[in-house]
Design a protein around this motif. Structure first.
Motif, PDB file in Angstrom:
ATOM      1  N   SER A 114      21.928 -40.512  18.000  1.00  0.00           N
ATOM      2  CA  SER A 114      20.726 -40.031  18.672  1.00  0.00           C
ATOM      3  C   SER A 114      20.505 -38.549  18.318  1.00  0.00           C
ATOM      4  N   GLY A 115      19.281 -38.232  17.951  1.00  0.00           N
ATOM      5  CA  GLY A 115      18.953 -36.852  17.594  1.00  0.00           C
ATOM      6  C   GLY A 115      19.261 -36.493  16.153  1.00  0.00           C
ATOM      7  N   GLY A 148      17.697 -37.348  13.519  1.00  0.00           N
ATOM      8  CA  GLY A 148      16.496 -37.097  12.720  1.00  0.00           C
ATOM      9  C   GLY A 148      15.865 -38.344  12.126  1.00  0.00           C
ATOM     10  N   LYS A 149      16.272 -39.512  12.592  1.00  0.00           N
ATOM     11  CA  LYS A 149      15.776 -40.769  12.018  1.00  0.00           C
ATOM     12  C   LYS A 149      14.278 -40.960  12.257  1.00  0.00           C
ATOM     13  N   SER A 150      13.854 -40.764  13.512  1.00  0.00           N
ATOM     14  CA  SER A 150      12.420 -40.939  13.792  1.00  0.00           C
ATOM     15  C   SER A 150      11.616 -39.876  13.053  1.00  0.00           C
ATOM     16  N   THR A 151      12.152 -38.673  13.024  1.00  0.00           N
ATOM     17  CA  THR A 151      11.468 -37.584  12.307  1.00  0.00           C
ATOM     18  C   THR A 151      11.269 -37.981  10.840  1.00  0.00           C
TER      19      THR A 151
HETATM   20  N1  LIG Z   1       8.361 -33.767  19.866  1.00  0.00           N
HETATM   21  C1  LIG Z   1       9.470 -33.052  19.712  1.00  0.00           C
HETATM   22  N2  LIG Z   1       9.497 -31.733  20.055  1.00  0.00           N
HETATM   23  C2  LIG Z   1      10.616 -30.996  19.890  1.00  0.00           C
HETATM   24  N3  LIG Z   1      11.774 -31.469  19.374  1.00  0.00           N
HETATM   25  C3  LIG Z   1      11.805 -32.764  19.028  1.00  0.00           C
HETATM   26  C4  LIG Z   1      10.656 -33.621  19.186  1.00  0.00           C
HETATM   27  N4  LIG Z   1      10.999 -34.859  18.755  1.00  0.00           N
HETATM   28  C5  LIG Z   1      12.280 -34.785  18.357  1.00  0.00           C
HETATM   29  N5  LIG Z   1      12.769 -33.534  18.513  1.00  0.00           N
HETATM   30  C6  LIG Z   1      14.136 -33.068  18.147  1.00  0.00           C
HETATM   31  O1  LIG Z   1      14.349 -33.317  16.754  1.00  0.00           O
HETATM   32  C7  LIG Z   1      15.670 -33.801  16.517  1.00  0.00           C
HETATM   33  C8  LIG Z   1      15.602 -35.138  15.811  1.00  0.00           C
HETATM   34  O2  LIG Z   1      14.995 -36.084  16.694  1.00  0.00           O
HETATM   35  P1  LIG Z   1      14.647 -37.578  16.269  1.00  0.00           P
HETATM   36  O3  LIG Z   1      13.782 -38.145  17.317  1.00  0.00           O
HETATM   37  O4  LIG Z   1      14.143 -37.589  14.864  1.00  0.00           O
HETATM   38  O5  LIG Z   1      16.107 -38.242  16.314  1.00  0.00           O
HETATM   39  P2  LIG Z   1      16.509 -39.791  16.180  1.00  0.00           P
HETATM   40  O6  LIG Z   1      17.583 -39.866  15.143  1.00  0.00           O
HETATM   41  O7  LIG Z   1      15.322 -40.622  15.987  1.00  0.00           O
HETATM   42  O8  LIG Z   1      17.174 -40.084  17.621  1.00  0.00           O
HETATM   43  P3  LIG Z   1      17.157 -41.436  18.514  1.00  0.00           P
HETATM   44  O9  LIG Z   1      18.264 -42.309  17.971  1.00  0.00           O
HETATM   45  O10 LIG Z   1      17.499 -40.938  19.880  1.00  0.00           O
HETATM   46  O11 LIG Z   1      15.815 -42.055  18.435  1.00  0.00           O
HETATM   47  C9  LIG Z   1      16.353 -33.832  17.882  1.00  0.00           C
HETATM   48  O12 LIG Z   1      17.101 -32.650  18.021  1.00  0.00           O
HETATM   49  C10 LIG Z   1      15.200 -33.862  18.868  1.00  0.00           C
HETATM   50  O13 LIG Z   1      15.553 -33.241  20.082  1.00  0.00           O
END
Ligand SMILES: Nc1ncnc2c1ncn2[C@@H]1O[C@H](COP(=O)(O)OP(=O)(O)OP(=O)(O)O)[C@@H](O)[C@H]1O
Ligand SMILES: [Mg+2]
Length: 279
Positions: free
Chosen positions: A38-39, A41-44
């Motif tokens: 989690s966090g 960066g996958k969704s990003t």
């Molecule tokens: N809208 C936002 N504003 C500020 N920071 C964000 C935002 N969305 C994500 N982040 C930050 O960017 C980083 C990457 O987040 P992301 O959502 O890409 O992770 P992830 O791998 O998809 O996690 P998960 O498994 O929980 O979905 C994290 O530190 C998160 O807190």
């Protein structure tokens, strides 16, 4: 066809970069599985492919992301939507219509597909994914797996080159999750659609993906075929990602010099491994 060149992104309200220094190319027709904590960066990463970053989220964008020859900063969101279809984990949140047929119709009309083409597109896609019987059903009466199939069909009806999915099976049981991945494989093989899918269930990812990307703290930690990425259980454990049990078993047997073949990524592979040891 997708190229990340030294890409970094920090959300406007973020404390640090969500992704840093990403260099990557993804070929047409690939099936890429994405996993990580989690966090990580996958969704990003998915937002950078479909243009949600920078067109929806503000922040500091460095480097370049090129999708089908278009720089995502310069291309309009509607132009990007023609090449990249997106599917999310919140199944109900992404539905707009109440009847299955209308869900597909809505996207096709919105994208200006000629009227005489719409009927064929709808019937072809429903047939291809095997949900013709759901055509006139009310979406609220469908199971989670059926709904997700409808959501994916609605996106695929627009004939994207690339399909990006962010945890599409998060709300589904193991059997429906497997069905969704089988559907993705069929779309990848029959229509040549490039698949990029974020998924927590590593066994599913390693069974279906041709390439695995493991993200950790905004970086790509491992990148390769499932067999390559899974051959070191401890490397995955270091960042808290579980190795599939069949792969962990293979790695233990290798350490003990009892096995020297490929790391199995599914049950058939595990059977081949076990038989080779028994021999
Ligand atoms: N809208 C936002 N504003 C500020 N920071 C964000 C935002 N969305 C994500 N982040 C930050 O960017 C980083 C990457 O987040 P992301 O959502 O890409 O992770 P992830 O791998 O998809 O996690 P998960 O498994 O929980 O979905 C994290 O530190 C998160 O807190
Ligand atoms: Mg996420």
């Amino acid at each position: 066809m997708i190229e990340f060149r030294n890409f970094s992104f920090k959300y406007k309200n973020g404390e640090k970069n969500a992704l840093s220094g990403i260099n990557l190319s993804i070929n047409k027709g690939d099936f890429v599985g994405v996993i990580g904590n989690s966090g990580a960066g996958k969704s990003t990463f998915t937002y950078a492919v479909n243009g949600v970053i920078p067109h929806h989220f503000e922040g500091d964008f460095y480097g370049e992301v090129i999708v089908n020859g278009e720089d995502t900063v310069e291309a309009s969101p509607s132009k990007l939507a023609l090449s990249v279809g997106s599917v999310f984990q919140d199944i109900d949140g992404q539905m707009v219509a109440s009847v299955v047929e209308d869900e597909l119709l809505f996207g096709l009309e919105n994208f200006g597909v000629p009227h005489n083409e719409i009927e064929t597109r709808i019937s072809d896609i429903l047939k291809m994914v095997g949900i013709e019987d759901l055509r006139y059903r009310n979406i609220s009466t469908l199971s989670g797996g059926q709904k997700q199939k409808v959501a994916i069909s609605a996106v695929v009806a627009l004939m994207p080159d690339i399909l990006v999915l962010d945890e599409p099976t998060a709300e589904l049981d193991p059997q429906s999750s497997h069905q969704i991945f089988s559907m993705l494989r069929m779309l990848n093989e029959k229509m040549g659609i490039t698949i990029i899918v974020v998924e927590q269930k590593i066994m599913l990812l390693s069974e279906f993906s041709k390439r695995l990307l493991i993200f950790n703290e905004g970086n790509i930690y491992l990148d390769g075929s499932p067999q390559e990425v899974l051959k070191d259980t401890s490397k995955l454990q270091e960042i808290g990602v579980n190795c599939p049990r069949v792969a962990s078993l293979a790695n233990i047997l290798k350490d003990r010099k009892l096995y020297s073949g490929e790391v199995p990524v599914n049950i058939d592979g595990a059977e081949v491994m076990v038989r080779s040891i028994i021999k």
